[in-house]
Design an enzyme around this catalytic site. Sequence first.
Site, mmCIF file in Angstrom:
data_model
loop_
_atom_site.group_PDB
_atom_site.id
_atom_site.type_symbol
_atom_site.label_atom_id
_atom_site.label_comp_id
_atom_site.label_asym_id
_atom_site.label_seq_id
_atom_site.Cartn_x
_atom_site.Cartn_y
_atom_site.Cartn_z
ATOM 1 N N ARG A 77 0.858 -1.190 0.000
ATOM 2 C CA ARG A 77 0.000 0.000 0.000
ATOM 3 C C ARG A 77 0.894 1.240 0.000
ATOM 4 O O ARG A 77 1.824 1.343 0.796
ATOM 5 C CB ARG A 77 -0.884 0.001 1.265
ATOM 6 C CG ARG A 77 -1.475 1.341 1.667
ATOM 7 C CD ARG A 77 -2.686 1.693 0.829
ATOM 8 N NE ARG A 77 -3.124 3.054 1.125
ATOM 9 C CZ ARG A 77 -4.046 3.382 2.012
ATOM 10 N NH1 ARG A 77 -4.633 2.446 2.735
ATOM 11 N NH2 ARG A 77 -4.396 4.628 2.191
ATOM 12 N N ARG A 96 -5.310 2.296 -4.211
ATOM 13 C CA ARG A 96 -4.489 1.514 -3.280
ATOM 14 C C ARG A 96 -4.743 0.021 -3.477
ATOM 15 O O ARG A 96 -5.841 -0.398 -3.823
ATOM 16 C CB ARG A 96 -4.731 1.910 -1.822
ATOM 17 C CG ARG A 96 -6.084 1.746 -1.206
ATOM 18 C CD ARG A 96 -7.118 2.787 -1.565
ATOM 19 N NE ARG A 96 -6.687 4.157 -1.369
ATOM 20 C CZ ARG A 96 -7.003 4.907 -0.333
ATOM 21 N NH1 ARG A 96 -7.749 4.426 0.635
ATOM 22 N NH2 ARG A 96 -6.607 6.157 -0.265
ATOM 23 N N ASP A 104 -6.891 -1.345 1.507
ATOM 24 C CA ASP A 104 -7.249 -0.404 2.561
ATOM 25 C C ASP A 104 -7.839 -1.244 3.695
ATOM 26 O O ASP A 104 -8.770 -2.016 3.453
ATOM 27 C CB ASP A 104 -8.319 0.547 2.002
ATOM 28 C CG ASP A 104 -8.272 1.915 2.628
ATOM 29 O OD1 ASP A 104 -7.440 2.121 3.513
ATOM 30 O OD2 ASP A 104 -9.083 2.764 2.230
ATOM 31 N N ASP A 159 -9.504 -0.693 7.298
ATOM 32 C CA ASP A 159 -10.017 0.319 8.233
ATOM 33 C C ASP A 159 -10.809 -0.330 9.357
ATOM 34 O O ASP A 159 -11.667 -1.191 9.095
ATOM 35 C CB ASP A 159 -10.950 1.309 7.518
ATOM 36 C CG ASP A 159 -10.195 2.322 6.676
ATOM 37 O OD1 ASP A 159 -9.057 2.664 7.050
ATOM 38 O OD2 ASP A 159 -10.741 2.763 5.656
#
Length: 199
Positions: free
Chosen positions: A115, A124, A127, A129
């Site tokens: 990344r 990207r 990701d 999160d």
Amino acid sequence: MNQAASDPTVQPVPSSVTEQVDAADVTLSNPKDAVISLGSNLGNRLETLQGAIDALEDTPGLRVKAVSPVYETEPWGVAPGSQPSYFNAVVVIRTTLPPSSLLERGQAIEEAFDRVRQERWGPRTIDVDIVAYADVVSDDPDLTLPHPRAHQRAFVLAPWHDVQPEAQLPGHGAVAELLAGVGVGGVQPRVDLELRLPE
């Protein structure tokens, strides 16, 4: 008088050590549920999402409990057609890791998949999160919980609703109601694709 008190070779355990042991014990016996959002729009997107799920499962103190269907989503904040579309999914985990350690693990997985953080809203490979961690609400600048934009994002709410229809986003209410509010425009279920729950 107990044996320890009468034995001059037994030293009292410092309270700081006792507190650390107690804290660790509570953590171990009290796993928390957390929700993680995954997204990829570079390379083999499905393979990358699966790799991230497998890497989460390989994390000590963490078990993947549910994996959502895959959704395809147009990138946020950029001109239409300027980037490939995203594949998104949500993973529900149980973990004894505190939020800060979970964040570090997510960042390590992002780095493992190369990344690159060159631009905001940039493309990207992956990701990772943290959407929500138990009922924690925190405005810590390093890790705001729940995720500050999760309640506005159909690509988080739709897959989360698929795996936990009764879920609540702390501080915002029912995921089903939030999803109804934002709608599912631009978020396409990819029924032809499937992610595996790690064995």
